[in-house]
Design an enzyme around this catalytic site. Structure first.
Site, PDB file in Angstrom:
ATOM      1  N   CYS A 110       0.799  -1.227   0.000  1.00 49.91           N
ATOM      2  CA  CYS A 110       0.000   0.000   0.000  1.00 49.91           C
ATOM      3  C   CYS A 110       0.833   1.279   0.000  1.00 49.91           C
ATOM      4  CB  CYS A 110      -0.961   0.004   1.177  1.00 49.91           C
ATOM      5  SG  CYS A 110      -2.172  -1.343   1.129  1.00 49.91           S
ATOM      6  N   HIS A 249      -3.126   7.237   2.229  1.00 45.99           N
ATOM      7  CA  HIS A 249      -3.558   5.945   1.705  1.00 45.99           C
ATOM      8  C   HIS A 249      -4.978   5.648   2.166  1.00 45.99           C
ATOM      9  CE1 HIS A 249      -3.994   1.813   0.735  1.00 45.99           C
ATOM     10  NE2 HIS A 249      -3.870   1.396   1.982  1.00 45.99           N
ATOM     11  N   ASN A 279     -10.189   0.034  -0.373  1.00 40.33           N
ATOM     12  CA  ASN A 279      -8.735   0.049  -0.299  1.00 40.33           C
ATOM     13  C   ASN A 279      -8.186  -0.597  -1.560  1.00 40.33           C
ATOM     14  OD1 ASN A 279      -6.014  -0.440   0.195  1.00 40.33           O
ATOM     15  ND2 ASN A 279      -6.308  -1.092   2.304  1.00 40.33           N
TER      16      ASN A 279
END
Length: 329
Positions: A110, A249, A279
């Site tokens: 990520c 993020h 996500n």
């Protein structure tokens, strides 16, 4: 003479057509739309179809970012390549018609997009490239146990891309400074145990699915993103109050809010599109930038802080002043 800086000159995004909303998930798992929304901020996400791969999504985002121009190198941030070997970036470059451009993958999960930005900035500063295409692309739903009510609601698939050119450090769109870190002793907080050289795939399906210790990840993410953000702001000579937009993020809306609160940043500075895409791992920051540009949340002159946290553990941050990019596609 100072080394050239990496300057943002193009932006693109690409999402699969299939929308998976919370209600559909609730029909097959012990959960509800309200439970998912209140704990993650997500109401729907995109899922790659059986004939869509990470390379396919990366090509779509990359083409939009290029806008008919070219690049000397491609850096693809992904932890879900089309196959373990070779890297997916050369295939992306070939499909984009970039000839023999340098192309390689970066896997920081990520945090991958921020790591890839820093790598591309190094290429430009070192004179290895004049223009670099940086893509964050992941099909993380391929790593998720379809019966896991913890991870299924969180992850989605997508790709986002930026085109960087050599320029001056003081012009709008210039990235930097950067702050990057890792903490490998906590790798098992968020990982896929099998499928590599240490642990081969077995007949146990759970070996190939993502395992996550959510509470610990939440705690580390907030602390590390806030710490890294402070560091990069200090290096840039910015105060927290100078930041117009915080693009973190997109893992969980509560992580974004908690990080902003730790920094003393107002809630309206936080850029979030997690409610619509979930996500998307390495794709999350460029997808958020593309959405914020399209809806007017980001305008030229805004001072922007980017920060990411991911498996590894890895984390990193950077800043830029938002440039004039023309009209969104």
């Amino acid at each position: 003479m100072p080394a050239p800086a990496a300057v943002l000159t193009g932006l693109g995004s690409w999402l699969p057509a299939k929308v998976l909303d919370n209600h559909e998930i609730a029909t097959r798992l012990d959960t509800s739309d309200e439970w998912i929304r209140t704990r993650t901020g997500i109401r729907e996400r995109r899922v790659a179809g059986p004939d869509e791969s990470t390379v396919d999504l990366a090509v779509g985002a990359g083409r939009e970012a290029l806008g008919g121009t070219s690049a000397d190198a491609v850096v693809l941030a992904t932890s879900t390549p089309d196959q373990p070997c070779p890297a997916s970036a050369p295939q992306v470059a070939a499909r984009l018609g970039l000839g023999t451009a340098a192309a390689f993958d970066v896997n920081a999960v990520c945090s991958g997009f921020v790591y890839a930005l820093a790598t591309a900035a190094g290429f430009i500063a070192g004179g290895l490239a004049e223009r670099v295409l940086v893509i964050g692309a992941d099909t993380f739903t391929t790593l998720i146990d379809p019966a896991d009510r913890t991870t299924v609601p969180i992850f989605g698939d997508g790709a986002g891309a930026v085109l960087l050119r050599a320029g001056d450090a003081d012009e709008p769109g210039a990235f930097g400074p950067f702050d990057l870190h890792s903490e490998g002793e906590h790798a098992d907080l968020l990982w896929v145990e099998a499928g590599g050289a240490r642990r081969r795939l077995s007949d146990q399906p759970s070996d190939r699915f993502l395992a996550m210790q959510g509470t610990a990840v939440f705690r580390h993410a907030c602390a590390r993103m806030a710490e890294s953000s402070r560091t990069v702001l200090e290096r840039a000579g910015w105060m927290v109050g100078d930041v117009d937009r915080f693009v973190g993020h997109q893992a969980n809306i509560r992580i974004l809010q908690a990080t902003a609160k730790q920094l003393g940043m107002p809630a309206d500075a936080v850029v979030a599109n997690i409610d619509r895409v979930g996500n998307t791992s390495a794709a999350s920051i460029p997808l958020a930038l593309a959405d914020a540009r399209a809806d007017g949340t980001l305008v030229p002159g805004h001072r922007v802080l980017l920060s990411a946290f991911g498996a590894g553990l890895t984390w990193g941050s950077t800043v830029l002043r938002w440039p004039e990019l023309g009209q969104p596609a």
